[in-house]
Design an enzyme around this catalytic site. Structure first.
Site, PDB file in Angstrom:
ATOM      1  CD  GLU A 196      -1.774   2.049   2.319  1.00 30.51           C
ATOM      2  OE1 GLU A 196      -1.254   3.150   1.985  1.00 30.51           O
ATOM      3  OE2 GLU A 196      -2.107   1.768   3.469  1.00 30.51           O
ATOM      4  CB  CYS A 246      -1.757   6.284   2.657  1.00 36.18           C
ATOM      5  SG  CYS A 246      -2.846   5.343   3.733  1.00 36.18           S
TER       6      CYS A 246
END
Length: 670
Positions: free
Chosen positions: A253, A292
């Site tokens: 990720e 993120c």
């Protein structure tokens, strides 16, 4: 000075040779050191495989779910200590809630899902069984079993608690031990969280280990039964993956230029305009933009560009930036001085193609030492030529930086959004279902999650940047291609799907779930008089028969009001290709079936909570008789007082032909 420890092979190991300093992000003061080049990472992997794995696999899914709940309760009771320490990472109290409470909440969700959606056993069934012969004597069943290795989690600095807990929760539930490697800058918070979890006294030896600092060549001993999960930059992800032995499962990720679209139906006066302002402001300032999932790009209808600039500038100008321990501060620092430098360098790249319309470092006066503290002012840009831009679509400034871009029409907005080349999340603010449908179809292939908000959902909406453990967290392309979270989908990431072939009896034994055609057991007494713990899979009650008459059908029609022609008009029913003439109601068959198998006296059965997989297989005509086979199919414990029993009900006529099948759910006392 704190010497941040690693937890290896059941003992704590202090920082040692090769340790790196850790500074308070808001003051610059060195408060700790982390790392130890002498740490035996390869030995930790072996310890996890040989000690932690067998211990976890000896527990069933419900045992592991209860373990997760116990961890969550213990952390929840001691989270103030995590809050207090987290101030040193530059995070505000609200940021602590996002990280600490979000991580604890994730444990609770997986604990609940484990108890409700997974069996009280060791094998997870995947789909229905597949008969592979004419008589049903041989077939196949897909199942999941735990991998026999270790999950190695490499986490980013921005979420030292939540980032760890979101990964270990599904791994533990699967029965796979974990080694956690947090980013050094915030490893002291992760270390405290691990200490608290170990103090809970519910983790088996070897289930959880911690590496603070480098891993050396420890990843070189991993194999195909292990798994590596990574959160961080694409550059680092490439280095990690490139150093893994062939065949080691790896998910990342990583970089994500998440976008938000303000729908073309929105006006300055509509509630959606203020919703967009709130979402963008929150995403720019929560964790100082170090998320993120934060909004990096905003697609705005051309007429709304200036009004949105004005409104956002007004909101951002009210944000007090500084030491998160100081009164009135709403946004803290980024995690380190090096991170501040990186954010400002990336913002300068964006500034080549966009105009800074609010914020910036010039004249910036945070609450605290502006030189020693890693403070970054909000940076709001406008890019008037998004089609010709490259940096705004390819540069992630991991801080309080966002760029507004005007679009001509919805197709243009979709094209600009997809220029991010793969994101964890995109949001859409609209009150139009047509706009939502077009956007989801247009951007879905490039985004792991599409979050739509408007006046109807705003009060309950979780926020653009808040991944929920129930749903997939990850994204294609630039975002890395991983899929963390997603409920039980995330658990399956740490398991192996295998197709098992055999007889119904063999498949029932393997899965712990009754498979059609397996041997049934008839015992004296009614199964509704048997308590949860004494009910065995395969126990079957075969009822008496009951004839269904025309009077029954007409009475049921009059009583319920269901006078559908197939039940009341002989000639009309005959013209229907499915019926030979007047037939019994499907729900009459269910009602009579219940009348045949229900035990009326008080007993362990507490409630009928529903039925699944109902199928009417053959019409029942007046004069036909029915009989029911009721078989214990599956069991799941709910709490200390009762559990759920799933019964397979098969209704047949006087010729032995199945006329209906379904699965009945009851709660049964222990």
């Amino acid at each position: 000075m704190q010497r941040i420890g690693s937890f290896a092979k059941g003992v704590w190991v202090e920082a040692g040779p090769g340790a790196r300093p850790v500074a308070d992000a808001a003051t610059g003061e060195v408060i700790a050191e982390a790392g130890n080049d002498m740490l035996d990472v390869a030995g930790m992997v072996a310890y996890a495989r040989e000690i932690g794995g067998p211990a976890l696999r000896a527990m069933d899914f419900h045992d592991r779910a209860r373990m997760l709940k116990a961890l969550a309760l213990h952390l929840n009771a001691h989270k103030q200590a995590l809050y207090d320490l987290s101030f040193t990472t530059g995070a505000t109290l609200a940021d602590h809630g996002f990280d600490v409470d979000g991580g604890i909440g994730t444990l609770f969700v997986f604990a609940s899902k484990g108890r409700r959606e997974m069996p009280e056993g060791h094998v997870l069934v995947d789909g229905a069984w597949e008969p592979l012969g004419k008589t049903g004597a041989f077939g196949g069943q897909h199942v999941y079993t735990p991998r026999l290795g270790v999950a190695f989690h490499i986490n980013a600095f921005n979420f030292p608690v939540w980032g760890m807990l979101e990964k270990i929760a599904p791994a533990f539930l699967a029965g796979v031990p974990s080694i956690v490697k947090p980013a050094t800058a915030t490893a002291h918070v992760t270390e405290l969280c691990v200490r608290l979890m170990l103090e809970a006294g519910v983790l088996p030896d070897g289930a959880l280990q911690l590496v603070t600092g480098g891993v050396g060549d420890g990843l070189a001993v991993l194999g195909p039964q292990d798994a590596v999960t990574f959160t961080g930059s694409a550059a680092t992800a490439g280095v990690v993956q490139g150093g893994l032995p062939r065949g080691v499962p790896f998910t990342a990720e990583q970089d994500s230029l998440n976008a938000s679209i303000l729908g073309p139906d929105v006006t300055v006066e509509s509630p959606e305009f203020e919703i967009a302002v709130k979402e963008i402001t929150r995403e720019m300032t929560t964790k100082a933009g170090q998320k993120c999932t934060a909004i990096r790009r905003v697609m705005v209808p051309e007429p709304l560009l200036q009004p949105l600039v004005d409104r956002l500038s007004s909101q951002l100008s009210k944000v007090v930036v500084g030491d998160p321990r100081a009164e009135g501060v709403r946004m803290g620092s980024v995690v380190s001085l090096s991170q501040r430098q990186d954010v400002l360098e990336k913002a300068a790249l964006i500034g080549r193609e966009a105009e800074l319309v609010c914020g910036g470092q010039e004249g910036f006066a945070p609450v605290g030492d502006a030189e020693k503290g890693a403070f970054v002012a909000p940076h709001l840009f406008v890019c008037n030529d998004p089609d010709g831009a490259e940096h705004v679509h390819g540069t992630e400034a991991f801080g309080p930086v966002s760029t507004l871009m005007p679009y001509r029409d919805l197709g243009h907005a979709i094209a600009l959004t997809n220029r991010g080349a793969g994101s964890l999340v995109a949001s859409l603010v609209t009150h139009s279902g047509d706009v939502a449908r077009e956007v989801v179809q247009g951007i879905g292939a490039w985004h792991g999650r599409v979050y739509v908000n408007n006046r109807d959902s705003a009060k309950e909406a979780t926020g653009h940047g808040a991944p929920m453990p129930h749903l997939t967290h990850g994204g294609p392309g630039r975002a890395g291609g991983g899929e963390e979270l997603g409920g039980i989908r995330a658990v399956k990431h740490y398991m192996q799907r295998v197709a098992v072939q055999g007889s119904p009896d063999i498949l029932t034994a393997v899965t712990g779930r009754y498979v059609s055609g397996a041997t049934k057991t008839a015992q004296e007494g009614h199964p509704f008089q048997v308590r949860f713990g004494d009910l065995k899979i395969g126990r079957t009650l075969t009822t008496e028969t009951r004839e269904i008459t025309l009077d029954d059908i007409e009475h049921f029609a009059e009583f319920t009001g269901d006078t559908f022609y197939a039940h009341m008009d002989e000639e009309a029913a005959k013209r229907n290709p499915f019926f030979p003439g007047r037939v019994a109601h499907g729900y009459l068959i269910l009602s009579f079936a219940a009348g045949l198998f229900v035990e009326p006296n008080e007993g362990p059965v507490l409630a009928n909570t529903g039925l699944d997989s109902l199928r009417f297989l053959k019409p029942v005509s007046p004069g036909d008789s029915i009989v029911v086979d009721l078989t214990v199919m599956d069991k799941k414990s709910r709490n200390d007082d009762y559990g759920e029993v799933r019964w397979h009900a098969s209704v047949s006529n006087q010729n032995g032909d199945a006329v209906a099948e379904y699965e009945l759910l009851t709660m049964v006392a222990k």
